[in-house]
Design a protein around this motif. Structure first.
Motif, mmCIF file in Angstrom:
data_model
loop_
_atom_site.group_PDB
_atom_site.id
_atom_site.type_symbol
_atom_site.label_atom_id
_atom_site.label_comp_id
_atom_site.label_asym_id
_atom_site.label_seq_id
_atom_site.Cartn_x
_atom_site.Cartn_y
_atom_site.Cartn_z
ATOM 1 N N ASP A 1 0.864 -1.179 0.000
ATOM 2 C CA ASP A 1 0.000 0.000 0.000
ATOM 3 C C ASP A 1 0.898 1.226 0.000
ATOM 4 O OD1 ASP A 1 -1.813 2.079 0.451
ATOM 5 O OD2 ASP A 1 -3.115 0.815 1.673
ATOM 6 N N ARG B 1 0.339 4.286 -0.195
ATOM 7 C CA ARG B 1 -0.115 5.529 0.432
ATOM 8 C C ARG B 1 0.672 5.818 1.701
ATOM 9 N NH1 ARG B 1 -6.452 4.370 0.950
ATOM 10 N NH2 ARG B 1 -5.526 2.403 1.640
ATOM 11 N N ASN C 1 6.579 3.511 -5.531
ATOM 12 C CA ASN C 1 5.365 4.012 -6.189
ATOM 13 C C ASN C 1 5.712 4.864 -7.402
ATOM 14 O OD1 ASN C 1 2.578 4.544 -6.540
ATOM 15 N ND2 ASN C 1 2.770 6.461 -5.403
ATOM 16 N N HIS D 1 -6.949 -0.659 -0.776
ATOM 17 C CA HIS D 1 -5.625 -0.079 -0.623
ATOM 18 C C HIS D 1 -5.329 0.792 -1.834
ATOM 19 C CE1 HIS D 1 -5.212 -3.704 -2.997
ATOM 20 N NE2 HIS D 1 -4.000 -3.337 -3.385
ATOM 21 N N SER D 2 -4.137 1.340 -1.885
ATOM 22 C CA SER D 2 -3.823 2.321 -2.920
ATOM 23 C C SER D 2 -3.873 1.761 -4.336
ATOM 24 C CB SER D 2 -2.420 2.907 -2.668
ATOM 25 O OG SER D 2 -1.433 1.882 -2.718
#
Length: 213
Positions: A99, A101, A108, A129-130
């Motif tokens: 995740d 975030r 990411n 989740h992201s």
């Protein structure tokens, strides 16, 4: 502490006192525990200090406590080669419990570059989740059944590679298996989101098998 009470000291005095105590410490009496969340550079300096300055191999991270029975699988996964540029140039990325975030922000950035270059993203997570929306396939095991799910997924990959007609009860699982079919080096990313519950013990071992498939 001094004479049973706390005494405030300046940073310089504290460093000088620490250096004095360390200089009096024999190699056999020294040990260091360092957080596994430190950067690679910090971990390198820590082991260099322990081995070269203090002459001791007694250095450990808190990873053994965090991963518990999965520690050996964690070490084996860490030995597998991989760089951030591998993410950017990947054709398929399999993210387990990731995740972005709340962490792994550098990963990411590279994942976004990969997606812009046409990479397909498979995410494994029982919760929102992201990557829930941005991934191509969201593999959503029931909480507590993640290990069994990954093992079933490995079986589905074998079925797809052998071109059998066996169907999967999870259409997303089969779609993800087709994405991975024939790829020599798919990128596998593992987050900590699935590693904080006893029910996921053994997950890293299953992910290691996936990375080797």
């Amino acid at each position: 502490l001094k004479e049973g009470g706390r005494v405030e000291q300046s940073w310089d005095d504290a460093v000088e006192l620490a250096a004095e105590k360390l200089s009096e410490c024999a190699a056999t009496g020294f040990g260091m525990v360092v957080s596994a969340n430190c950067s690679t550079e910090d971990l390198y300096i820590a082991q260099k200090f322990s081995r070269v300055v203090m002459g001791s191999d007694n250095i450990e991270t808190d990873a053994r406590r965090f991963f518990g029975p999965d520690y050996d699988a964690y070490v084996e996964l860490m030995k597998m080669p991989g760089t951030l540029s591998d993410i950017k140039h990947a054709r398929v990325i399999f993210a387990a419990g990731l995740d972005v975030r709340f962490g792994q922000s550098v990963a990411n950035v590279e994942m976004r570059k990969a997606a812009a270059n046409g990479a397909r993203i498979i995410t494994l997570n029982p919760e929102e989740h992201s990557l829930s929306v941005s991934s191509d396939v969201w593999l959503k095991p029931r909480p507590g059944e993640e290990v069994k799910y990954v093992e079933n997924f490995l079986g589905t990959i074998v079925e797809v590679e052998e071109d059998t007609k066996a169907g999967s009860p999870d259409d997303g699982m089969r779609e993800a298996a087709v994405m991975l079919r024939g790829l020599d080096n798919p990128v596998v990313l593992v987050g900590t989101g699935l590693l904080r519950r006893d029910a996921t013990r053994g997950l890293l071992g299953a992910v290691k098998k996936l990375a080797e498939t």
